[in-house]
Design an enzyme around this catalytic site. Sequence first.
Site, PDB file in Angstrom:
ATOM      1  N   GLU A   1      -4.864   8.811   8.760  1.00  0.00           N
ATOM      2  CA  GLU A   1      -3.657   9.053   9.088  1.00  0.00           C
ATOM      3  C   GLU A   1      -3.122   9.831  10.222  1.00  0.00           C
ATOM      4  O   GLU A   1      -2.059   9.550  11.010  1.00  0.00           O
ATOM      5  CB  GLU A   1      -2.670   9.286   8.044  1.00  0.00           C
ATOM      6  CG  GLU A   1      -2.697   8.571   6.718  1.00  0.00           C
ATOM      7  CD  GLU A   1      -1.676   7.530   6.325  1.00  0.00           C
ATOM      8  OE1 GLU A   1      -0.830   7.720   6.966  1.00  0.00           O
ATOM      9  OE2 GLU A   1      -2.131   6.586   5.526  1.00  0.00           O
TER      10      GLU A   1
ATOM     11  N   HIS B   1      -7.959   3.080   2.945  1.00  0.00           N
ATOM     12  CA  HIS B   1      -8.109   3.650   4.147  1.00  0.00           C
ATOM     13  C   HIS B   1      -9.579   3.726   4.734  1.00  0.00           C
ATOM     14  O   HIS B   1      -9.830   3.669   5.740  1.00  0.00           O
ATOM     15  CB  HIS B   1      -7.475   5.158   4.076  1.00  0.00           C
ATOM     16  CG  HIS B   1      -6.175   5.292   4.210  1.00  0.00           C
ATOM     17  ND1 HIS B   1      -5.398   4.817   3.202  1.00  0.00           N
ATOM     18  CD2 HIS B   1      -5.319   5.835   4.776  1.00  0.00           C
ATOM     19  CE1 HIS B   1      -4.132   5.200   3.265  1.00  0.00           C
ATOM     20  NE2 HIS B   1      -3.817   5.698   4.664  1.00  0.00           N
TER      21      HIS B   1
ATOM     22  N   ASP C   1       0.970  -1.256  -0.067  1.00  0.00           N
ATOM     23  CA  ASP C   1       0.121   0.058   0.055  1.00  0.00           C
ATOM     24  C   ASP C   1       0.898   1.306   0.052  1.00  0.00           C
ATOM     25  O   ASP C   1       2.082   1.020   0.490  1.00  0.00           O
ATOM     26  CB  ASP C   1      -0.952   0.095   1.147  1.00  0.00           C
ATOM     27  CG  ASP C   1      -1.873   1.333   1.019  1.00  0.00           C
ATOM     28  OD1 ASP C   1      -2.249   1.417  -0.127  1.00  0.00           O
ATOM     29  OD2 ASP C   1      -2.094   2.009   2.230  1.00  0.00           O
ATOM     30  N   SER C   2       0.453   2.377  -0.281  1.00  0.00           N
ATOM     31  CA  SER C   2       1.278   3.708  -0.501  1.00  0.00           C
ATOM     32  C   SER C   2       1.385   4.100   0.993  1.00  0.00           C
ATOM     33  O   SER C   2       2.433   4.836   1.268  1.00  0.00           O
ATOM     34  CB  SER C   2       0.315   4.780  -1.037  1.00  0.00           C
ATOM     35  OG  SER C   2      -0.816   4.852  -0.408  1.00  0.00           O
TER      36      SER C   2
ATOM     37  N   CYS D   1     -10.753   3.259  -1.730  1.00  0.00           N
ATOM     38  CA  CYS D   1      -9.548   3.448  -1.147  1.00  0.00           C
ATOM     39  C   CYS D   1      -9.049   2.650  -0.096  1.00  0.00           C
ATOM     40  O   CYS D   1     -10.071   2.245   0.910  1.00  0.00           O
ATOM     41  CB  CYS D   1      -9.465   5.023  -0.825  1.00  0.00           C
ATOM     42  SG  CYS D   1      -7.917   5.679   0.054  1.00  0.00           S
TER      43      CYS D   1
ATOM     44  N   CYS E   1      -3.421  -1.020  -2.400  1.00  0.00           N
ATOM     45  CA  CYS E   1      -3.730   0.586  -2.878  1.00  0.00           C
ATOM     46  C   CYS E   1      -4.590   0.590  -4.393  1.00  0.00           C
ATOM     47  O   CYS E   1      -3.884   0.298  -5.471  1.00  0.00           O
ATOM     48  CB  CYS E   1      -2.350   1.034  -2.859  1.00  0.00           C
ATOM     49  SG  CYS E   1      -2.369   2.999  -3.374  1.00  0.00           S
TER      50      CYS E   1
HETATM   51  N1  DGL Z   1      -3.722   3.780  -0.542  1.00  0.00           N
HETATM   52  C1  DGL Z   1      -4.296   4.650  -1.516  1.00  0.00           C
HETATM   53  C2  DGL Z   1      -5.504   4.078  -2.110  1.00  0.00           C
HETATM   54  O1  DGL Z   1      -6.200   3.153  -1.941  1.00  0.00           O
HETATM   55  C3  DGL Z   1      -4.790   6.155  -0.623  1.00  0.00           C
HETATM   56  C4  DGL Z   1      -3.998   6.745  -0.088  1.00  0.00           C
HETATM   57  C5  DGL Z   1      -2.792   7.596  -0.863  1.00  0.00           C
HETATM   58  O2  DGL Z   1      -3.394   8.642  -1.321  1.00  0.00           O
HETATM   59  O3  DGL Z   1      -1.387   7.293  -0.786  1.00  0.00           O
HETATM   60  O4  DGL Z   1      -5.951   4.663  -3.222  1.00  0.00           O
END
Ligand code: DGL
Length: 263
Positions: free
Chosen positions: A155, A185, A7-8, A183, A71
């Site tokens: 976050e 999150h 994930d990012s 997303c 992600c």
């Molecule tokens: N993990 C990213 C997603 O699922 C969102 C978080 C980011 O913007 O890095 O789109």
Amino acid sequence: MKIGIFDSGLGGLIAMRAVVETLPTYDYVYIGDTANLPYGSRSREKILQYTEKCIDYLFREHDCKIVLMACNTAAIAALRYLQTEYLPKNYPDRRVLGIIIPTIEAALETGAQDIGLIATVSTTNSKVYEKELQKINPNIKISSVPAPLLVPLIEYDGDKYAKDIIKDYLAKLPPVKVLVLGCTHYPMYKDLFRKMLPDTKVISQDEILPEKVADYLARHDEIRTKLSHGGTKTFIFTDITPNYVATACRLFGHKIAFTKTEL
Ligand code: DGL
């Protein structure tokens, strides 16, 4: 060999927790690219470059047989390239699975003709959900709303502001039968979304990923039989701050140990 989860940042820990609960015996390695977060407001070129580095690291250093790309933003920018160019050239016997198609399948299974999407700016701008859904059913109407404030809110433990901010985003959405939380999150706030939209089916990726992974492994002996069953979990971040540690533990559900790596 292991299952990698990418994930990012930290949101993918919610999906990882769900996958581990369903498939507890495998060995897992999570990488969150916290040094480059948020991906959602970056250019496609940057997202692609960061994503390739993380995936490559999981294959090269951690013996991952398969990587789950939790992600959405990274999957939209990089999954096709990774599957059609990077893997055949570098790791032809390994796999990267994305989250977009499983989510679209879950939305279609509801039979709804009007679907809402809430996601990062990069995801909504890409129109990938629209294109993929309409490829399968051109009559489906999709309304999408970018929600750039939700990732930083999660976050940075901004839960007390969530209701007001979500209300504001939902006001931009016409009435829909199904709402996709597109997303990693957003599952953090799935109960809030469900409470605020009692007549809408809210699709939360943490609830669909475990079944999709189990199903994939059941159909792919060549991957499943190579996976080890040590039950270990390794957590790697490209940057660590006290806030990241606290948030990661909150999202994963209990205290976890981290390693920092430079890619
Ligand atoms: N993990 C990213 C997603 O699922 C969102 C978080 C980011 O913007 O890095 O789109």
